[in-house]
Design a protein around this motif. Sequence first.
Motif, short mmCIF file in Angstrom:
data_model
loop_
_atom_site.label_atom_id
_atom_site.label_comp_id
_atom_site.label_asym_id
_atom_site.label_seq_id
_atom_site.Cartn_x
_atom_site.Cartn_y
_atom_site.Cartn_z
N SER A 138 0.53 2.71 -9.80
CA SER A 138 1.22 2.02 -10.89
C SER A 138 2.69 2.41 -11.00
O SER A 138 3.40 1.89 -11.85
N SER A 139 3.15 3.30 -10.17
CA SER A 139 4.56 3.67 -10.16
C SER A 139 5.41 2.50 -9.69
O SER A 139 4.99 1.66 -8.89
N ALA A 140 6.64 2.44 -10.18
CA ALA A 140 7.57 1.40 -9.74
C ALA A 140 7.90 1.53 -8.25
O ALA A 140 8.43 0.59 -7.65
N ARG A 141 7.57 2.65 -7.64
CA ARG A 141 7.82 2.81 -6.22
C ARG A 141 6.96 1.85 -5.39
O ARG A 141 7.32 1.50 -4.27
N PHE A 194 0.84 -1.20 0.00
CA PHE A 194 0.00 0.00 0.00
C PHE A 194 0.88 1.24 0.00
O PHE A 194 2.08 1.18 0.25
N GLY A 195 0.26 2.38 -0.29
CA GLY A 195 1.00 3.63 -0.42
C GLY A 195 1.23 3.98 -1.88
O GLY A 195 1.06 3.13 -2.77
N GLU A 196 1.62 5.22 -2.13
CA GLU A 196 1.82 5.70 -3.50
C GLU A 196 3.13 6.45 -3.63
O GLU A 196 3.77 6.80 -2.64
N SER A 197 3.52 6.69 -4.88
CA SER A 197 4.84 7.24 -5.17
C SER A 197 5.07 8.60 -4.52
O SER A 197 6.18 8.90 -4.09
N HIS A 198 4.04 9.44 -4.47
CA HIS A 198 4.23 10.79 -3.95
C HIS A 198 3.34 11.08 -2.74
O HIS A 198 3.00 12.23 -2.47
N ASP A 199 2.96 10.02 -2.02
CA ASP A 199 2.32 10.16 -0.73
C ASP A 199 3.39 10.23 0.36
O ASP A 199 4.57 10.40 0.07
#
Length: 429
Positions: free
Chosen positions: A194-197, A110-115
């Motif tokens: 969908s970011s590779a992060r 869980f989580g996102e690239s720019h969170d």
Amino acid sequence: MDTPYTSAIRPHFGWNKLRPWKLKMSMYIQSIESRAWQRVFDGWTPPMRDGDVPGPKPRSQWTTDENTAAIYNAKALNAMFTSVDINMFNLIEIQASGNTFGTYFRVTTFGESHDGGVACVIDGCPPGIPLPEADLQVDLDRRRPGQSRITTPRKETDTCKISSGTVDGLTTGSPINIEVPNIDQRGHDYSGRSSARETIGRVAAGGAAKKILKLHSGTEIFAYVSQVHNVVLPEGLVDHDTVTLDQIESNIVRRPNPEYAEKMITAIDTVKVRDDSIEGVVTCIARNVPRGLCYPVFNKLEAELGKAVLSLPGTKGFEFGKRFAGTFFMTGREHNVQFHMDESVRIRTKTNRSGGIQGGMSNEEIIIMRIAFKPTTTISRRQNTVSRDKQEMELIARGRHDPCVPRAVPMVESMVALVVVDQLMAQDA
């Protein structure tokens, strides 16, 4: 919670057969049951008589036909529910949103690239496994952005913190929560899953899976870059029996051959200065995998591995063993694997054209696969596109991205490790 449907039908359902499951998943199973009985009455029973009030009626008011239909449908549903196991309910539940991978060794990211950060929860890890944060940090550092001139310039430390599931560096058997904060985020560039992060959670969980595999069966999983654009490493230059992590990590392109490593780095540098990107291929091997893992029909080992690695961002192809060459340029006599007894009186194969998998199951030879990655889509060059209001326009993408695949190496290793440990638990747990 009983509904008019469940209370009326329960005597015909054999509900007691689900008691052990209900203890674990009571709310979810009740929801499934309620929706199932709703369908019985909404679509499966004969039409009510003219003048009847729509909706459920007390059983005492049912007609003979309605009662017969309800009993028939109850028996059908009884057969359906009692023929499945708890794993089916798990799969229905955890795969609904596509954030969880695995059946016995389950990983949710869980989580996102720019969170604020990204994280994962591992459920199903056995207790007593040594798992300090430093062990997970090794692969996270290999995946980390900004580590060389041929990766994204984004600067992140990717320092992980285990906030539950371990005590004094040992796993407890309870869910393990691993968190990694974002430091150099830019929300105006983009934000999304969908970011590779997102793969940070996969790599962290893969580190735990590798630890279990090494301790249980001596299984080792290594990947390296075998192709960058038109620079292709010839087969046989890497000894899969002896290749080590140090050899792979000896250069920034993760190519355990100095001559071809320099050619690949030059190819990446050339497109990077043009604000462009190029494709690449990652080869992955798994050594000392116990024989007999996976199943011979729908859940073949190559199918499970293919699904796992093709879920990584940018993947476009998957091959194992002799790959397409084994289907285009070889006869059956040439491709068939022949068996023999080795010096330790163990059944072995004379060749490994099947890539360590036969009949959908591991055969104890080295598992070999190749994963193709497309060129990174987001490049800093003008490209034609169409806006949301259907107007043609030019787009210059924002953001910081890799020009090629070297950072994908630990991601591939991790997904392979997650598949193998999951199948190992299915066999031995």
